[in-house]
Design a protein around this motif. Structure first.
Motif, mmCIF file in Angstrom:
data_model
loop_
_atom_site.group_PDB
_atom_site.id
_atom_site.type_symbol
_atom_site.label_atom_id
_atom_site.label_comp_id
_atom_site.label_asym_id
_atom_site.label_seq_id
_atom_site.Cartn_x
_atom_site.Cartn_y
_atom_site.Cartn_z
ATOM 1 N N ALA A 39 44.905 60.823 69.539
ATOM 2 C CA ALA A 39 44.349 61.746 69.247
ATOM 3 C C ALA A 39 43.115 61.870 70.923
ATOM 4 C CB ALA A 39 42.582 60.866 68.598
ATOM 5 N N VAL A 40 43.282 60.758 71.580
ATOM 6 C CA VAL A 40 43.029 60.692 72.865
ATOM 7 C C VAL A 40 43.841 62.523 73.607
ATOM 8 C CG1 VAL A 40 42.059 60.830 75.128
ATOM 9 C CG2 VAL A 40 41.364 59.125 73.428
ATOM 10 N N VAL A 41 44.899 62.169 73.680
ATOM 11 C CA VAL A 41 45.569 62.788 74.092
ATOM 12 C C VAL A 41 45.867 64.671 74.006
ATOM 13 C CG1 VAL A 41 48.679 63.825 74.602
ATOM 14 C CG2 VAL A 41 47.214 60.919 74.546
ATOM 15 N N THR A 57 53.545 56.365 57.434
ATOM 16 C CA THR A 57 52.274 56.650 57.280
ATOM 17 C C THR A 57 51.910 56.435 58.562
ATOM 18 O OG1 THR A 57 53.087 54.852 54.879
ATOM 19 C CG2 THR A 57 50.736 54.637 56.417
ATOM 20 N N VAL A 58 52.470 55.956 59.712
ATOM 21 C CA VAL A 58 51.692 55.647 60.785
ATOM 22 C C VAL A 58 51.746 56.615 61.488
ATOM 23 C CG1 VAL A 58 52.002 54.920 63.513
ATOM 24 C CG2 VAL A 58 52.860 53.081 61.600
ATOM 25 N N LEU A 59 52.685 58.001 61.117
ATOM 26 C CA LEU A 59 52.707 59.446 62.075
ATOM 27 C C LEU A 59 50.738 59.952 61.395
ATOM 28 C CD1 LEU A 59 56.060 60.348 61.723
ATOM 29 C CD2 LEU A 59 54.563 60.198 63.650
ATOM 30 N N LEU A 60 50.933 59.603 59.727
ATOM 31 C CA LEU A 60 49.800 60.248 59.353
ATOM 32 C C LEU A 60 48.849 59.868 59.392
ATOM 33 C CD1 LEU A 60 49.288 62.562 56.800
ATOM 34 C CD2 LEU A 60 48.855 59.934 55.149
ATOM 35 N N LEU A 61 48.378 59.307 59.787
ATOM 36 C CA LEU A 61 47.106 58.124 60.484
ATOM 37 C C LEU A 61 47.063 58.633 61.943
ATOM 38 C CD1 LEU A 61 47.291 54.537 59.917
ATOM 39 C CD2 LEU A 61 45.388 56.088 58.453
ATOM 40 N N CYS A 62 47.931 58.850 62.524
ATOM 41 C CA CYS A 62 47.555 59.790 64.255
ATOM 42 C C CYS A 62 47.946 60.990 64.453
ATOM 43 C CB CYS A 62 49.447 59.811 64.380
ATOM 44 S SG CYS A 62 49.817 58.116 65.158
ATOM 45 N N LEU A 63 48.188 61.849 62.765
ATOM 46 C CA LEU A 63 47.270 62.763 62.460
ATOM 47 C C LEU A 63 45.953 63.252 61.990
ATOM 48 C CD1 LEU A 63 50.822 65.093 60.906
ATOM 49 C CD2 LEU A 63 49.651 65.138 63.184
ATOM 50 N N GLY A 105 49.444 73.843 59.749
ATOM 51 C CA GLY A 105 49.895 73.486 60.381
ATOM 52 C C GLY A 105 49.821 72.040 60.508
ATOM 53 N N TYR A 106 49.102 70.999 60.021
ATOM 54 C CA TYR A 106 49.081 69.350 59.686
ATOM 55 C C TYR A 106 50.209 69.377 58.752
ATOM 56 C CZ TYR A 106 45.056 67.756 62.185
ATOM 57 O OH TYR A 106 44.258 68.087 62.981
ATOM 58 N N LEU A 107 50.265 69.769 58.111
ATOM 59 C CA LEU A 107 51.026 70.209 56.982
ATOM 60 C C LEU A 107 52.857 69.753 57.419
ATOM 61 C CD1 LEU A 107 52.483 68.876 53.923
ATOM 62 C CD2 LEU A 107 52.534 71.226 53.162
ATOM 63 N N GLY A 108 52.639 70.469 58.364
ATOM 64 C CA GLY A 108 54.084 71.166 58.954
ATOM 65 C C GLY A 108 54.711 70.128 60.166
ATOM 66 N N ALA A 109 53.660 69.810 60.494
ATOM 67 C CA ALA A 109 53.440 68.777 61.527
ATOM 68 C C ALA A 109 53.910 67.442 61.095
ATOM 69 C CB ALA A 109 52.308 68.087 61.995
#
Length: 170
Positions: A4-6, A80-86, A110-114
């Protein structure tokens, strides 16, 4: 939280988003392939290579669980970790929507594609992790593979329509 910071720094500081005076997040979604090429191999590198190196894979395989369920479990844990990052980056579109007229359709897409791209990178990273005993090798090979797919996408977009561009895009 680091993701999130990046992403926030990239969108609001590096890309001078506020100076463009336009509520669009194309730069954020353009950052995800490179960011995921680093993060996803780091998530996947220990999944199977550490089991093989520590020789705990034999014990794992003796449990009354199918191999398919083990693979799906490791995949869903990484996803799940990736989803939390998003989800951690959701503040960027919320801020953009409060500052301008943001079209939420492309943001949701865009979020779904990511998430789907991250899932594909994760599947590749898990497979590469299962091929080696060393987690550093699994990370490096996963990074090169994921970064290579990102580069192929960019090359295809620059080539445009035509036989070479269509082949790379496919």
């Amino acid at each position: 939280a680091l993701v999130a910071v990046v992403v926030t720094w990239w969108v609001f500081v590096q890309q001078s988003w506020l100076l463009m005076r336009q509520a669009e997040l194309e730069t954020m979604f353009g950052l995800f392939p490179i960011l995921f090429a680093i993060i996803v191999p780091a998530l996947a590198m220990r999944a199977w290579s550490e089991e093989i190196r520590g020789e705990t894979v034999e014990t794992l395989m003796t449990f009354p669980v199918r191999v398919r369920d083990l693979v799906i479990g490791k995949f869903l844990a990484g996803l799940t970790v990736l989803l939390l990052c998003l989800v951690a980056t959701a503040g960027v579109p919320i801020t953009a929507a409060s500052l301008g007229n943001l079209d939420m359709g492309p943001v949701i897409g865009g979020y779904l594609g990511a998430l789907l791209m991250g899932g594909a990178y994760l599947a590749l990273g898990l497979w590469l992790s299962s091929m080696t005993r060393n987690q550093i090798v699994a990370f490096l090979v996963g990074f090169v593979a994921c970064f290579g797919f990102s580069i192929l996408g960019w090359i295809a977009s620059y080539m445009g329509a035509g036989p070479v561009g269509d082949t790379l895009s496919s």
